[in-house]
Design a protein around this motif. Structure first.
Motif, mmCIF file in Angstrom:
data_model
loop_
_atom_site.group_PDB
_atom_site.id
_atom_site.type_symbol
_atom_site.label_atom_id
_atom_site.label_comp_id
_atom_site.label_asym_id
_atom_site.label_seq_id
_atom_site.Cartn_x
_atom_site.Cartn_y
_atom_site.Cartn_z
ATOM 1 N N LEU A 137 7.320 -4.835 -6.658
ATOM 2 C CA LEU A 137 6.353 -5.785 -7.213
ATOM 3 C C LEU A 137 4.990 -5.635 -6.536
ATOM 4 C CD1 LEU A 137 8.423 -9.083 -7.621
ATOM 5 C CD2 LEU A 137 7.326 -7.776 -9.440
ATOM 6 N N MET A 138 4.999 -5.469 -5.223
ATOM 7 C CA MET A 138 3.738 -5.248 -4.512
ATOM 8 C C MET A 138 3.042 -3.969 -4.992
ATOM 9 S SD MET A 138 3.112 -7.640 -2.124
ATOM 10 C CE MET A 138 2.146 -6.837 -0.871
ATOM 11 N N LEU A 139 3.818 -2.892 -5.163
ATOM 12 C CA LEU A 139 3.228 -1.638 -5.623
ATOM 13 C C LEU A 139 2.723 -1.761 -7.061
ATOM 14 C CD1 LEU A 139 5.723 1.001 -4.173
ATOM 15 C CD2 LEU A 139 3.554 0.219 -3.227
ATOM 16 N N GLY A 140 3.499 -2.430 -7.909
ATOM 17 C CA GLY A 140 3.060 -2.620 -9.296
ATOM 18 C C GLY A 140 1.794 -3.448 -9.388
ATOM 19 N N ALA A 141 1.704 -4.502 -8.575
ATOM 20 C CA ALA A 141 0.486 -5.308 -8.571
ATOM 21 C C ALA A 141 -0.701 -4.502 -8.054
ATOM 22 C CB ALA A 141 0.696 -6.556 -7.714
ATOM 23 N N GLY A 142 -0.475 -3.658 -7.041
ATOM 24 C CA GLY A 142 -1.557 -2.815 -6.546
ATOM 25 C C GLY A 142 -2.001 -1.782 -7.570
ATOM 26 N N LEU A 143 -1.044 -1.215 -8.316
ATOM 27 C CA LEU A 143 -1.390 -0.259 -9.364
ATOM 28 C C LEU A 143 -2.185 -0.928 -10.475
ATOM 29 C CD1 LEU A 143 -1.054 2.599 -10.569
ATOM 30 C CD2 LEU A 143 1.104 1.824 -11.563
#
Length: 315
Positions: A137-143
């Protein structure tokens, strides 16, 4: 393997349907929101700093950057992980005994070690799923926020960070299962596990500092080599704490520029090229921390296995 699969499914279903799991999910969601808010608000300045330094590890900055108002993401997990492991294991055995379900469970044609393995692997499967989903979720939000493609080395380092977090929580899970075998009442085992966590997190560094100040010479009067030995001694004592091992490992994995976990002299820094280390080199630095946490987890589980196999269980 069929009996242990059934037992693991039973443990996973029991935890998912409990109010305890709903509260833990709520805490994890709060952790994600707080960490993502702080990281997003400081992401632009972090990207600017990376461009000036020539590095491009944006997603690692997403997990480590902070504005000092709240701790970064990996520090949050250092605090949340033990609570999650203790909450899922403090009544794993004595809860079954107090509910008179352990006798009926062992009346089936299953081995005791299958029961204990299921009590450990079931919560560990839930923990692995939760932390993997949280990091994704953190990576998806950063992307979504930056639109920058993640690099392969970044992804490998983040996978290593997730593995280290799961191993860290597995230690506290095995410790909580051990105290649930040792003590009859769930409240006693919960207080014992929380007390051990508080000791290593809060009181152990204080005791080490008091010990060092009482028995070791004043650092102001030491030479450079003696001062480095002085700090290495303190760090080695602090690394008896699982939280210190986890902090060292995650800091090195999420910060490719970290070259040493202790103080180094100017002669050692001479000729060093200011560049990021490879993932393999970072793993070599933190391998003692990884092996230490793994050994502590296996030791707690083996001790609990010994006590459980010799335990008298009756209605």
């Amino acid at each position: 393997m069929k009996p242990i699969e059934v037992l693991i499914n039973k443990e996973v279903a029991a935890h998912i349907r409990s109010w305890r799991f709903a509260i833990l999910i709520f805490l994890i969601i709060l952790t994600f929101i707080a960490s993502m808010y702080v990281s997003s608000s400081n992401l632009r300045s972090a990207i600017t700093d990376l461009q000036h330094s020539g590095e491009s590890f944006i997603y690692l900055k997403l997990l480590t950057t902070t504005d000092q108002s709240i701790p970064p993401f990996h520090v949050f997990l250092n605090f949340l992980g033990p609570l999650l492991g203790i909450a899922l294991g403090f009544d794993a055995i004595n809860g079954e005994q107090n509910g008179n379900t352990m006798v009926r469970l062992l009346a089936h044609p299953i081995y005791r070690d299958n029961v204990l393995l299921a009590k450990f692997l079931g919560p560990l499967l839930i923990i692995s799923t939760l932390f993997t989903a949280l990091v994704l979720l953190m990576l998806g939000a950063g992307l979504w926020r930056t639109g920058v493609r993640i690099e392969v080395q970044e992804f490998i380092r983040i996978i290593g960070f997730v593995f280290m977090t799961i191993l860290y929580v597995a230690f506290w899970l095995s410790l909580s299962i051990l105290v649930s075998i040792r003590f009859r009442h769930a409240a006693t085992s919960a207080l014992t596990a929380i007390g051990i966590w508080l000791f290593f997190t809060v009181f152990f560094p204080i005791i080490v500092n008091l010990f060092v100040r009482s028995f070791l010479p004043n650092p102001s009067y030491l030479t450079e080599k003696e001062f480095i030995d002085y700090n290495n001694l303190i760090l080695n004592i602090l690394r008896l704490s699982p939280s210190q091992l986890y902090t060292d490992a995650t800091t090195t994995l999420l910060s490719p520029s970290v070259r040493s976990l202790g103080p180094i002299t100017m002669e050692q820094m001479a000729g060093a090229i200011p560049s990021a280390l490879s993932f393999r080199q970072s793993v070599l630095i933190v391998w003692p921390q990884v092996s230490g946490l793994l050994a502590a987890t296996l030791m707690c589980f083996a001790w609990g296995y010994y006590l459980f196999m010799r335990k008298e269980i009756r209605s």
